[in-house]
Write an enzyme that holds these catalytic residues in place. Structure first.
Site, PDB file in Angstrom:
ATOM      1  N   GLY A 164       9.354  -0.844   9.541  1.00  0.00           N
ATOM      2  CA  GLY A 164       7.949  -1.124   8.820  1.00  0.00           C
ATOM      3  C   GLY A 164       8.455  -1.707   7.636  1.00  0.00           C
ATOM      4  O   GLY A 164       8.778  -1.624   6.041  1.00  0.00           O
ATOM      5  N   ALA A 165       6.980  -2.573   7.206  1.00  0.00           N
ATOM      6  CA  ALA A 165       6.865  -3.770   5.720  1.00  0.00           C
ATOM      7  C   ALA A 165       5.602  -2.750   5.545  1.00  0.00           C
ATOM      8  O   ALA A 165       5.032  -4.024   4.375  1.00  0.00           O
ATOM      9  CB  ALA A 165       6.968  -5.161   6.631  1.00  0.00           C
ATOM     10  N   GLY A 166       5.120  -1.962   5.628  1.00  0.00           N
ATOM     11  CA  GLY A 166       4.023  -1.198   5.018  1.00  0.00           C
ATOM     12  C   GLY A 166       3.988  -0.934   3.471  1.00  0.00           C
ATOM     13  O   GLY A 166       5.697  -1.178   3.081  1.00  0.00           O
ATOM     14  N   THR A 220      -4.520   1.507 -17.362  1.00  0.00           N
ATOM     15  CA  THR A 220      -3.802   1.868 -16.492  1.00  0.00           C
ATOM     16  C   THR A 220      -4.557   2.087 -15.318  1.00  0.00           C
ATOM     17  O   THR A 220      -5.588   2.294 -15.539  1.00  0.00           O
ATOM     18  CB  THR A 220      -2.673   2.903 -16.573  1.00  0.00           C
ATOM     19  OG1 THR A 220      -2.735   4.626 -16.343  1.00  0.00           O
ATOM     20  CG2 THR A 220      -2.101   2.529 -17.759  1.00  0.00           C
ATOM     21  N   CYS A 221      -4.035   2.615 -13.774  1.00  0.00           N
ATOM     22  CA  CYS A 221      -4.642   2.892 -12.819  1.00  0.00           C
ATOM     23  C   CYS A 221      -5.006   4.432 -13.012  1.00  0.00           C
ATOM     24  O   CYS A 221      -5.673   4.668 -12.661  1.00  0.00           O
ATOM     25  CB  CYS A 221      -3.550   2.277 -11.523  1.00  0.00           C
ATOM     26  SG  CYS A 221      -2.356   3.235 -11.790  1.00  0.00           S
TER      27      CYS A 221
END
Lengths: 274, 442
Positions: B187-189, B48-49
């Site tokens: 905001g679409a960050g 996994t990360c």
């Protein structure tokens, strides 16, 4: 029978205290293990309480509505019963302790001071009176429950505004639900109070030929009824949101308590039977 | 048990190294043949990360653990990796570690809900590549059971532990029915996207996205089945939303108190929740003074996150208890593997004698009588062997003293000369798996 009444009289405050403690524990700890235990204990308490009230009726040959302390016991039972029904309908359990506390207080006072009462005025044996008193007491229970939810709403509102995320934030249901619970309890209380007033008006002239419509008890109850009537109608028509409706509910509660204290202690009224 | 494992995770190495070493599905699929060829007879690769782990049963005794690291780096060559970045696990410790990972108590975010699915997926890859045997299947089945029990029996996974999710938790304390509410995400960050996804998952009726770059807004709106409102017209629409979450990188305020006052008048005082998850802030904090406006920023939401993290930490002992219970259960089963071949041999031994004796009388009695004798001898052997079988298995399952189990099985083998009665070529674990619960029938 007398021995049973004495035993139940001692047992009831203990059962209410147990119920209150379990609900309080659940509120603070939120243990999955508690599960339905609090609900079961409250149910048993209500059953025992109803049995106690029936025993009083059978033993003294009149419904237990003739003294303050008999009425206190019925108030304790009707608050617990109303809350129990509300909990079953909504499945919201986090608020039980705040409501059951009132039952504990009323029942403890009742159990300490209640005594045998075989002789009562003939007027208090009337069946219509029983209906009048029960509906009035259930109505006042609705008002008390509405006020408790109003206070809880206020507490959560303040906590949310002030960024406090403690027990109140974690354990209470949402503001919208608290407002609804307060509103529904007020509506039920208002309907039952209306019923009590209507029965009273029908029955009064027969029971007390010399009564007055300006009797303090009647005017006080009517004032309480009006406050709730205005609040509920405003909510209904003007879509009165949360805090504003809660203020109505709390004012109604304060007026109801003040009315009860004034009319029972200070004013002369035909309602004084003891 | 000769299970061996290595792990590089958030405790042992930096995020950069963990990210660099992360293996996607295809890379795991390429690594497994390498491990199969050089090191393990069966095993699993979890990546996994935040962690990469390799566990397996070595083909030979005395395996150098560094060779597992070598194989990993052969599949994914990374500079700067040192052996000390890896934790090593053996036998019972390796099983316990895997159970802890599956339960979420070993995760960077304690109670992480994704890890259980990742463990499950890792094992499925091994099964697909014929790299999983019956023992590793049992280990992973139990690990998944541990993860499920942790979720069901404790509150290890409850409460928001990210700011985005905490903002949704606050929203739920104000509104009861989110289906009837409309939300605006400015905001679409990354933060805005997370918040929008959480709102969608919570069933918010209508989600609208607003972003300076309209393409990004459209992309996110599509993802959450929402709509967009052009950034320049944002303020004209504020009154239409019950929930406003702002997560832009703007250096100046986007929403001012007087704009909210105007919106509240249009809303006739109906409550609105404003969540400012941007740094620096997007919304004027003075809005909190307005009645029925619930304003929260990063600082206040961080309080919720910290509280929930603390609550999850308090659940660790309960989860560890579950891990221990399942560990004991697993090793009870594992210990029975030593007695299964003996049970099988003793049954074969008795069955052979029975058939031999039956053969001797076959032509001396009628067919009807032979059938009766055959039934009778089968029942007799079953009854004779029932108690020794149950006792032997019970002895192993108690798991108290493995030497005692071995001594007892050895005595039985010596007494009946059982070495000549093999177990039909099936693996011990499979035999044990198949024979579970069959004692009573026998």
């Amino acid at each position: 029978m007398s021995q049973t009444i004495t035993t139940l009289n001692v047992l009831l405050p203990l059962l209410y205290l147990t119920s209150f403690t379990v609900y309080l524990y659940d509120f603070f700890k939120e243990q999955k293990a508690v599960g339905n235990v609090n609900r079961i204990i409250l149910f048993i308490t209500i059953i025992v309480h109803v049995s106690y009230l029936l025993a009083l009726t059978v033993e003294y040959d009149h419904p237990p509505i003739t003294t303050k302390f008999e009425i206190f016991s019925i108030i304790a039972c009707s608050i617990a019963f109303s809350y129990f029904i509300l909990e079953l309908l909504t499945d919201i359990r986090g608020t039980g302790a705040f409501i059951i506390l009132f039952s504990v207080v009323f029942q403890v006072i009742s159990s300490i001071f209640i005594g045998p009462n075989y002789k009562v005025p003939e007027v208090l044996r009337n069946r219509l009176l029983g209906l009048h008193v029960i509906s009035a007491l259930l109505g006042y229970s609705g008002i008390i429950i509405s006020a408790v939810y109003g206070v809880l709403f206020w507490l959560l509102y303040r906590n949310l505004k002030e960024n406090k995320f403690g027990l109140i934030f974690n354990r209470l249901p949402s503001l919208e639900i608290l407002e609804k619970l307060s509103y529904y309890a007020a509506v039920i209380g208002f309907i039952l109070l209306t019923l009590a007033i209507v029965i009273g008006i029908i029955w009064l002239p027969k029971a007390f030929p010399d009564f007055s419509y300006f009797d303090p008890k009647l005017t006080g109850t009517l004032f309480v009824w009006l406050v709730y009537g205005v609040g509920i109608t405003s909510k209904w028509i003007a879509n009165l949101y949360g805090k504003k409706f809660i203020i109505f509910s709390l004012i109604g509660f304060i007026v109801a308590i003040a009315s009860l204290i004034v009319t029972n202690s200070l004013a002369r009224t035909f309602h004084s039977f003891y | 048990m000769n299970l061996i494992g290595i792990s590089i995770n958030h405790r042992t190495s930096s995020l950069e190294l963990r990210e660099a070493l992360h293996l996607n599905r295809d890379e795991i699929v390429s690594l497994i043949p390498l491990l199969k060829e050089q090191i393990f007879s069966e095993g699993v690769v979890i990546s996994t990360c935040n962690r990469t782990e390799i566990l397996g049963f070595p083909q030979t005794e005395g395996l150098d653990v560094n060779s597992i690291i070598g194989s990993l780096l052969q599949a994914k060559p990374i500079d700067g990796i040192k052996p000390e970045y890896f934790t090593r696990f053996f036998s019972c410790g390796a099983v316990k570690h895997l159970f802890s990972v599956a339960s979420g108590i070993d995760s960077m975010v304690i109670g992480d809900s994704q890890i259980l699915g990742q463990v499950k997926e890792a094992f499925e890859i091994s099964e697909d590549l014929d790299f999983a045997g019956s023992i590793s299947r049992r280990i992973f089945d139990t690990a998944i059971k541990v993860g499920k029990r942790a979720i069901k029996e404790t509150t290890i996974g409850e409460g928001a532990v990210t700011v985005s999710y905490a903002s949704v938790q606050v929203v739920e304390k104000i509104f009861a029915n989110l289906e009837k509410k409309s939300a605006l995400v400015i905001g679409a960050g990354e933060s805005g996207e997370l918040a929008a996804i959480h709102l969608r998952d919570k069933g918010v009726g209508k989600i609208t996205i607003s972003n300076r770059t309209i393409e990004r807004a459209e992309k996110l709106a599509e993802k959450v089945h929402g709509e967009i409102v052009p950034f320049q017209f944002l303020k004209e629409h504020l009154h239409n939303f019950d929930i406003i979450i702002s997560a832009t990188s703007s250096n100046e305020l986007i929403i001012h108190a007087d704009e909210i006052k105007t919106a509240m008048k249009k809303r006739k005082g109906t409550p609105v929740v404003l969540m400012d998850i941007a740094v620096p802030r997007d919304i004027d904090p003075d809005v909190r003074k307005i009645d029925n406006v619930f304003y929260h920023d990063m600082d206040s939401l961080k309080i919720i996150v910290d509280q929930n993290m603390q609550k999850r930490k308090e659940q660790i002992p309960l989860v560890e208890k579950i891990v221990m219970e399942e560990l004991v259960g697993f090793f009870n089963w594992y210990n029975t593997l030593d007695v299964v071949p003996t049970i099988k041999s003793i049954r074969s031994f008795f069955e052979e004698i029975r058939l031999d004796e039956l053969e001797k009388i076959k032509n001396k009695v009628s067919d009807e009588d032979f059938t009766k004798i055959e039934d009778m001898t089968r029942r007799m052997v079953g009854r004779l062997l029932h108690n020794p079988t149950v006792k032997l298995r019970g002895f192993a399952e108690s798991g108290a003293n493995i030497k005692e189990v071995l001594t007892n099985t050895l005595i039985l083998k010596e007494l009946f000369n059982l070495e000549d009665f093999p177990t039909n070529g099936k693996s011990d674990a499979e035999e044990n798996h198949n024979s579970e619960g069959n004692d009573e029938k026998n």
